[in-house]
Scaffold this active site. Structure first.
Site, PDB file in Angstrom:
ATOM      1  N   CYS A 114       0.814  -1.227   0.000  1.00 42.27           N
ATOM      2  CA  CYS A 114       0.000   0.000   0.000  1.00 42.27           C
ATOM      3  C   CYS A 114       0.842   1.269   0.000  1.00 42.27           C
ATOM      4  O   CYS A 114       0.324   2.357  -0.221  1.00 42.27           O
ATOM      5  CB  CYS A 114      -0.942   0.010   1.196  1.00 42.27           C
ATOM      6  SG  CYS A 114      -2.070  -1.376   1.210  1.00 42.27           S
ATOM      7  N   HIS A 253      -3.068   7.193   3.041  1.00 42.71           N
ATOM      8  CA  HIS A 253      -3.556   5.941   2.464  1.00 42.71           C
ATOM      9  C   HIS A 253      -4.919   5.629   3.092  1.00 42.71           C
ATOM     10  O   HIS A 253      -5.087   5.676   4.309  1.00 42.71           O
ATOM     11  CB  HIS A 253      -2.537   4.833   2.761  1.00 42.71           C
ATOM     12  CG  HIS A 253      -3.058   3.470   2.482  1.00 42.71           C
ATOM     13  ND1 HIS A 253      -3.687   3.145   1.305  1.00 42.71           N
ATOM     14  CD2 HIS A 253      -3.075   2.331   3.242  1.00 42.71           C
ATOM     15  CE1 HIS A 253      -4.055   1.878   1.347  1.00 42.71           C
ATOM     16  NE2 HIS A 253      -3.710   1.374   2.503  1.00 42.71           N
ATOM     17  N   ASN A 283     -10.248   0.126   0.746  1.00 44.16           N
ATOM     18  CA  ASN A 283      -8.784   0.233   0.692  1.00 44.16           C
ATOM     19  C   ASN A 283      -8.310  -0.301  -0.668  1.00 44.16           C
ATOM     20  O   ASN A 283      -8.399  -1.498  -0.930  1.00 44.16           O
ATOM     21  CB  ASN A 283      -8.196  -0.588   1.848  1.00 44.16           C
ATOM     22  CG  ASN A 283      -6.680  -0.614   1.854  1.00 44.16           C
ATOM     23  OD1 ASN A 283      -6.033  -0.271   0.867  1.00 44.16           O
ATOM     24  ND2 ASN A 283      -6.108  -1.044   2.961  1.00 44.16           N
TER      25      ASN A 283
HETATM   26  O1  UT7 Z   1      -3.327  -1.170   3.859  1.00 46.91           O
HETATM   27  C1  UT7 Z   1      -3.231  -1.718   5.131  1.00 46.91           C
HETATM   28  C2  UT7 Z   1      -4.304  -2.769   5.257  1.00 46.91           C
HETATM   29  N1  UT7 Z   1      -4.793  -3.103   6.552  1.00 46.91           N
HETATM   30  C3  UT7 Z   1      -5.368  -2.258   7.431  1.00 46.91           C
HETATM   31  O2  UT7 Z   1      -5.397  -1.070   7.299  1.00 46.91           O
HETATM   32  C4  UT7 Z   1      -6.014  -2.906   8.644  1.00 46.91           C
HETATM   33  C5  UT7 Z   1      -5.931  -2.066   9.878  1.00 46.91           C
HETATM   34  N2  UT7 Z   1      -6.819  -2.620  10.878  1.00 46.91           N
HETATM   35  C6  UT7 Z   1      -8.142  -2.346  10.906  1.00 46.91           C
HETATM   36  O3  UT7 Z   1      -8.632  -1.580  10.087  1.00 46.91           O
HETATM   37  C7  UT7 Z   1      -8.971  -2.967  11.986  1.00 46.91           C
HETATM   38  O4  UT7 Z   1      -8.116  -3.659  12.883  1.00 46.91           O
HETATM   39  C8  UT7 Z   1     -10.047  -3.964  11.448  1.00 46.91           C
HETATM   40  C9  UT7 Z   1     -11.143  -3.170  10.716  1.00 46.91           C
HETATM   41  C10 UT7 Z   1      -9.426  -4.958  10.496  1.00 46.91           C
HETATM   42  C11 UT7 Z   1     -10.691  -4.705  12.601  1.00 46.91           C
HETATM   43  O5  UT7 Z   1     -11.289  -3.781  13.485  1.00 46.91           O
HETATM   44  P1  UT7 Z   1     -11.064  -3.943  15.065  1.00 46.91           P
HETATM   45  O6  UT7 Z   1     -11.865  -2.886  15.703  1.00 46.91           O
HETATM   46  O7  UT7 Z   1      -9.578  -3.963  15.282  1.00 46.91           O
HETATM   47  O8  UT7 Z   1     -11.732  -5.336  15.369  1.00 46.91           O
HETATM   48  P2  UT7 Z   1     -11.081  -6.670  15.968  1.00 46.91           P
HETATM   49  O9  UT7 Z   1     -10.181  -7.306  14.964  1.00 46.91           O
HETATM   50  O10 UT7 Z   1     -10.529  -6.371  17.317  1.00 46.91           O
HETATM   51  O11 UT7 Z   1     -12.360  -7.567  16.128  1.00 46.91           O
HETATM   52  C12 UT7 Z   1     -13.422  -7.228  17.036  1.00 46.91           C
HETATM   53  C13 UT7 Z   1     -14.532  -8.242  16.842  1.00 46.91           C
HETATM   54  C14 UT7 Z   1     -14.025  -9.705  16.868  1.00 46.91           C
HETATM   55  O12 UT7 Z   1     -15.004 -10.477  17.507  1.00 46.91           O
HETATM   56  P3  UT7 Z   1     -14.775 -11.001  19.012  1.00 46.91           P
HETATM   57  O13 UT7 Z   1     -13.515 -11.823  18.958  1.00 46.91           O
HETATM   58  O14 UT7 Z   1     -14.642  -9.762  19.834  1.00 46.91           O
HETATM   59  O15 UT7 Z   1     -16.007 -11.792  19.276  1.00 46.91           O
HETATM   60  C15 UT7 Z   1     -14.001 -10.068  15.397  1.00 46.91           C
HETATM   61  O16 UT7 Z   1     -14.151 -11.452  15.181  1.00 46.91           O
HETATM   62  O17 UT7 Z   1     -15.154  -8.061  15.568  1.00 46.91           O
HETATM   63  C16 UT7 Z   1     -15.174  -9.310  14.874  1.00 46.91           C
HETATM   64  N3  UT7 Z   1     -15.118  -9.044  13.447  1.00 46.91           N
HETATM   65  C17 UT7 Z   1     -16.215  -8.804  12.705  1.00 46.91           C
HETATM   66  N4  UT7 Z   1     -17.522  -8.784  13.002  1.00 46.91           N
HETATM   67  C18 UT7 Z   1     -18.379  -8.495  12.020  1.00 46.91           C
HETATM   68  C19 UT7 Z   1     -14.018  -8.946  12.662  1.00 46.91           C
HETATM   69  N5  UT7 Z   1     -14.393  -8.660  11.407  1.00 46.91           N
HETATM   70  C20 UT7 Z   1     -15.738  -8.564  11.397  1.00 46.91           C
HETATM   71  C21 UT7 Z   1     -16.694  -8.279  10.404  1.00 46.91           C
HETATM   72  N6  UT7 Z   1     -18.001  -8.260  10.757  1.00 46.91           N
HETATM   73  N7  UT7 Z   1     -16.354  -8.023   9.122  1.00 46.91           N
END
Ligand code: UT7
Length: 335
Positions: A114, A253, A283
């Site tokens: 990215c 980005h 993204n």
């Molecule tokens: O170019 C670089 C590319 N990558 C990035 O920029 C990624 C950067 N990271 C992020 O944007 C965030 O970390 C995410 C959007 C990927 C995730 O958000 P988060 O607030 O960090 O959520 P999390 O990973 O801590 O997950 C919280 C909960 C989990 O459930 P439990 O374990 O608390 O029950 C996940 O399983 O949300 C769950 N979860 C979802 N639920 C519904 C993860 N993805 C989803 C989803 N829909 N799509």
């Protein structure tokens, strides 16, 4: 004699026609529009159609940038394609784009994920400043939806496809004022596609175990991004001797609205001066920054003399920031 600098003289972009909305994703994985919107800010993204590849988007973005710059393909001395989703492993996507555009110049791909557009800007402006090229065509193009696992809700909601291009030309105007790049390979496992390269060639097992898709530790990437972006931005501002308050736009980005809001607060930049279009693009990896520039330019939100901080981060992990002085006239206000 004035120093030789690289100036952006043309921009162009391409988003595929097909839309993938959060409602569409609700039918594919256990997610909700509400979760995606509040955690990422994304409502929809564009995805390539069957038969469409990264080079197709890159070609269309380049054609627009060439036309916007008012140059002929024969004027271009170098083509750089920033991508981590090439059409195929060999030949480079740059050679495919070069052939489509009828160019005869050297052409190569660069993979900084990215951060690709900022790395490409470094290469393009360095070639121009050193006198090795007068005109460079740089395009960031990615089709991450081709390598995303549409069974993995943690990643498939984030990414979209697109391409954005810029023509850079030697100038006595300041143009690209400073660039700082960084990489920390110790973070290589945060975001990766394990199979399909020399370490793990394609086999029935790699396909069966879904190792050709993106694997990501979202929390780690998030923490890295909100640390790296402000640091890189401050370093690039210092190298240009510019105060953050002088920026017309911070163009990060486009990964996650919560990342953009956090970096705006950390850098003390008003949120309305932090560009955001990820609600409708998702993204788009190496395409996100040039798509942002094209959006700002075509919507009349850039004027000559505006200072932009372009900041990227991504797999590797890599990061980079550039301070660019905008020199093109606002559309409709040409002299
Ligand atoms: O170019 C670089 C590319 N990558 C990035 O920029 C990624 C950067 N990271 C992020 O944007 C965030 O970390 C995410 C959007 C990927 C995730 O958000 P988060 O607030 O960090 O959520 P999390 O990973 O801590 O997950 C919280 C909960 C989990 O459930 P439990 O374990 O608390 O029950 C996940 O399983 O949300 C769950 N979860 C979802 N639920 C519904 C993860 N993805 C989803 C989803 N829909 N799509």
């Amino acid at each position: 004699m004035m120093a030789r600098s690289a100036e952006i003289v043309g921009v162009g972009s391409c988003l595929p026609e097909k839309r993938l909305t959060n409602a569409d994703l609700e039918k594919m994985v256990n997610t909700s529009d509400e979760w995606i919107l509040t955690r990422t800010g994304i409502s929809e993204r564009r995805i390539v159609a069957q038969g469409e590849a990264t080079s197709d988007l890159a070609v269309r973005a380049c054609e627009s940038a060439i036309s916007d710059a008012g140059i002929e393909p024969g004027d271009i001395d170098l083509l750089v394609v920033a991508t981590s989703t090439p059409d195929m492993l060999l030949p480079s996507t740059a050679c495919l784009v070069q052939a489509h555009l009828g160019l005869t110049c050297p052409a190569f791909d660069m993979n900084a994920a990215c951060t690709g557009f900022i790395y490409g800007l470094h290469t393009a402006s360095s070639a121009i400043e050193a006198g090795r090229a007068d005109v460079v065509l740089l395009v960031g193009a990615d089709t991450l939806t081709r390598v995303v696992d549409f069974k993995d809700r943690r990643t498939c909601v984030l990414f979209g496809d697109g391409a954005g291009a810029a023509v850079l030309r030697a100038s006595e105007n300041p143009g690209v004022r400073s660039i700082v790049l960084g990489a920390d390979g110790k973070g290589n496992s945060m975001l990766k596609i394990p199979a399909g390269g020399s370490a793990m060639p394609a086999s029935p097992e790699t396909v069966q175990t879904r190792l050709h898709f993106i694997q990501m530790n979202g929390n780690e990437v998030f923490k890295f991004a909100v640390r790296a972006i402000p640091r890189a931005t401050r370093a690039a501002l210092a190298a240009s001797e510019i105060d953050v308050s002088e920026l017309a736009w911070l163009v990060p980005h486009q990964a996650n609205q919560r990342i953009l809001d956090t970096i705006a607060d950390r850098l003390h930049v008003p949120h309305e001066r932090v560009f955001s279009n990820l609600a409708t693009t998702g993204n788009t990896s190496a395409a996100s920054i040039p798509l942002a520039i094209d959006d700002l330019y075509t919507s009349g939100r850039l004027a000559p003399g505006n200072l932009l901080a372009l900041v990227g981060f991504g797999a590797g992990v890599t990061w980079g920031a550039a301070i660019v002085e905008w020199t093109k006239a606002t559309p409709g206000k040409e002299a």
